[in-house]
Design a protein around this motif. Structure first.
Motif, PDB file in Angstrom:
ATOM      1  N   SER A 140       7.084   0.140   3.759  1.00 25.62           N
ATOM      2  CA  SER A 140       6.100   1.184   3.483  1.00 25.62           C
ATOM      3  C   SER A 140       4.939   0.990   4.454  1.00 25.62           C
ATOM      4  CB  SER A 140       5.648   1.110   2.022  1.00 25.62           C
ATOM      5  OG  SER A 140       4.694   2.116   1.748  1.00 25.62           O
ATOM      6  N   LYS A 158       5.740   7.572   3.223  1.00 26.58           N
ATOM      7  CA  LYS A 158       5.848   6.206   2.721  1.00 26.58           C
ATOM      8  C   LYS A 158       5.524   6.120   1.230  1.00 26.58           C
ATOM      9  CE  LYS A 158       7.199   4.200   6.487  1.00 26.58           C
ATOM     10  NZ  LYS A 158       8.543   3.574   6.571  1.00 26.58           N
ATOM     11  N   GLU A 162       7.934   4.227  -1.469  1.00 30.57           N
ATOM     12  CA  GLU A 162       7.536   3.337  -2.549  1.00 30.57           C
ATOM     13  C   GLU A 162       8.108   3.801  -3.891  1.00 30.57           C
ATOM     14  OE1 GLU A 162       3.348   2.593  -2.631  1.00 30.57           O
ATOM     15  OE2 GLU A 162       3.287   1.907  -0.542  1.00 30.57           O
ATOM     16  N   THR A 165      11.755   2.957  -4.061  1.00 31.24           N
ATOM     17  CA  THR A 165      11.935   1.511  -4.182  1.00 31.24           C
ATOM     18  C   THR A 165      11.772   1.049  -5.613  1.00 31.24           C
ATOM     19  OG1 THR A 165      11.131   1.167  -1.915  1.00 31.24           O
ATOM     20  CG2 THR A 165      11.047  -0.718  -3.406  1.00 31.24           C
ATOM     21  N   ALA A 181       9.357  -3.268  -1.608  1.00 31.98           N
ATOM     22  CA  ALA A 181       8.834  -2.682  -0.379  1.00 31.98           C
ATOM     23  C   ALA A 181       7.719  -3.574   0.157  1.00 31.98           C
ATOM     24  CB  ALA A 181       8.302  -1.273  -0.621  1.00 31.98           C
ATOM     25  N   ALA A 183       4.380  -3.387   2.552  1.00 30.95           N
ATOM     26  CA  ALA A 183       3.444  -2.411   3.089  1.00 30.95           C
ATOM     27  C   ALA A 183       2.551  -3.102   4.128  1.00 30.95           C
ATOM     28  CB  ALA A 183       2.603  -1.804   1.974  1.00 30.95           C
ATOM     29  N   VAL A 237       5.568  -3.593  -4.537  1.00 31.36           N
ATOM     30  CA  VAL A 237       5.119  -3.280  -3.196  1.00 31.36           C
ATOM     31  C   VAL A 237       4.187  -4.413  -2.760  1.00 31.36           C
ATOM     32  CG1 VAL A 237       3.899  -1.667  -1.699  1.00 31.36           C
ATOM     33  CG2 VAL A 237       5.276  -0.798  -3.609  1.00 31.36           C
TER      34      VAL A 237
END
Length: 245
Positions: A140, A158, A162, A165, A181, A183, A237
Motif C-alpha cells: 500500500s 491503495k 488495504e 487485504t 499490507a 504501507a 497494515v
C-alpha cells in the motif's frame, strides 16, 4: 509453515526498486523466488542471474498483473520449477501524480486497472494456490494517511488494496495463511525521484523523525519478517515510514 529454505515466493514487480530489494532479501534466507516483471524483462533476467550466480534459486516470469490468464501462468511456472507457492509479495503498481482537478479519466482508469484490478487478480490466485501456512503481502502506501496533494488517484487505489487485504485475511480463516499490507513512506526508488527537484526531495525526506527517505532495503526487511517469523501478524497494515504522521 515450511522451513525457510523450502519456501517458494512470487514477487510481482520485481524489476522495480522495492521488488528487486525484496527478491535479494528473500533469497538471502534461502527462499526460491519467481522474479515477475511487467515490462522490463532484461532487468528481471539480470536480477535472476544475480541470484543464481550467488547460489540461490530464481526463475523469471512476465505477465500483466491485471490479466488473470497471464498471472495464472506465473503461478504455474512457480509450481513447475519449485513445486508450489508459499509466499506472494505484490509490489507491482504505477504512480502517476497530479491534482484531482487535473487528472484525466484515462489516467485514473489506468491506475485502477493496474493497482486495484492487478491486486485483486494476484490476491485471488494467491488465495487459491498459496500452500497452507503461507503469507500474502501487498504493498500500500503511507499516503493513504498523509493526504499529500497530487496523490489522489494513487492513494485511492491503495485504499482499495488495504480493504482487500484486510478482508482476505479473514476469508482465509483456518488455513494458517497470513495476509498483510505494508504501507511505505517516501522511498528512494527511481519512481519516487521522477519529476522532483532536489529541494522537494529534501523537504519530503525531513518529514519524518528519522529525517531521511526510506530505502528499498528497509521495505524488504519488513517483507522478510512477514514472510518468515512474523506469523502472529495477520490482517494488518504496517506503516514502514520512519515515523511519519
Amino acid at each position: 509453515m515450511a522451513d525457510i529454505e523450502d519456501r517458494v515466493a512470487i514477487v510481482t514487480g520485481a524489476s522495480g526498486g522495492i521488488g528487486a530489494a525484496v527478491v535479494r532479501r528473500l533469497t538471502q534466507d534461502g527462499v526460491a523466488v519467481v522474479v515477475h516483471y511487467g515490462g522490463n524483462a532484461e532487468r528481471a533476467r539480470a536480477l535472476a542471474d544475480e541470484v543464481t550466480d550467488a547460489g540461490g534459486r530464481a526463475i523469471v516470469a512476465g505477465a500483466d498483473v491485471a490479466d488473470e490468464e497471464e498471472m495464472a501462468a506465473v503461478f504455474d511456472a512457480a509450481a513447475h520449477a519449485f513445486g508450489g507457492v508459499d509466499v506472494v509479495v505484490h509490489t507491482a503498481g504505477i504512480m502517476p501524480l497530479s491534482p484531482v482537478a487535473q487528472t484525466d479519466l484515462e489516467t485514473f482508469d489506468r491506475v485502477m486497472h493496474t493497482n486495484v484490478r492487478g491486486t485483486f487478480v494476484t490476491d485471488r490466485l494467491a488465495a487459491q494456490r498459496v500452500r497452507d501456512g503461507g503469507a500474502i503481502i501487498n504493498l500500500s502506501t503511507s499516503v493513504t494517511r498523509l493526504q499529500l496533494p497530487g496523490y489522489g488517484a494513487y492513494a485511492a487505489s491503495k485504499g482499495a488494496v488495504e480493504a482487500m487485504t484486510l478482508i482476505l485475511a479473514r476469508e482465509l480463516r483456518g488455513r494458517d495463511i497470513t495476509v498483510n499490507a505494508i504501507a511505505p513512506g517516501p522511498t528512494a526508488t527511481p519512481l519516487f525521484f521522477e519529476g522532483k527537484s532536489p529541494e522537494l526531495v529534501q523537504q519530503i525526506a525531513s518529514g519524518n523523525p528519522m529525517q531521511r527517505l526510506g530505502t528499498p532495503e528497509d521495505i524488504a526487511e519488513t517483507v522478510a519478517f512477514l514472510a518468515g517469523p512474523g506469523r502472529w501478524i495477520n490482517g494488518q497494515v504496517l506503516y514502514a515510514n520512519g515515523g511519519a504522521a
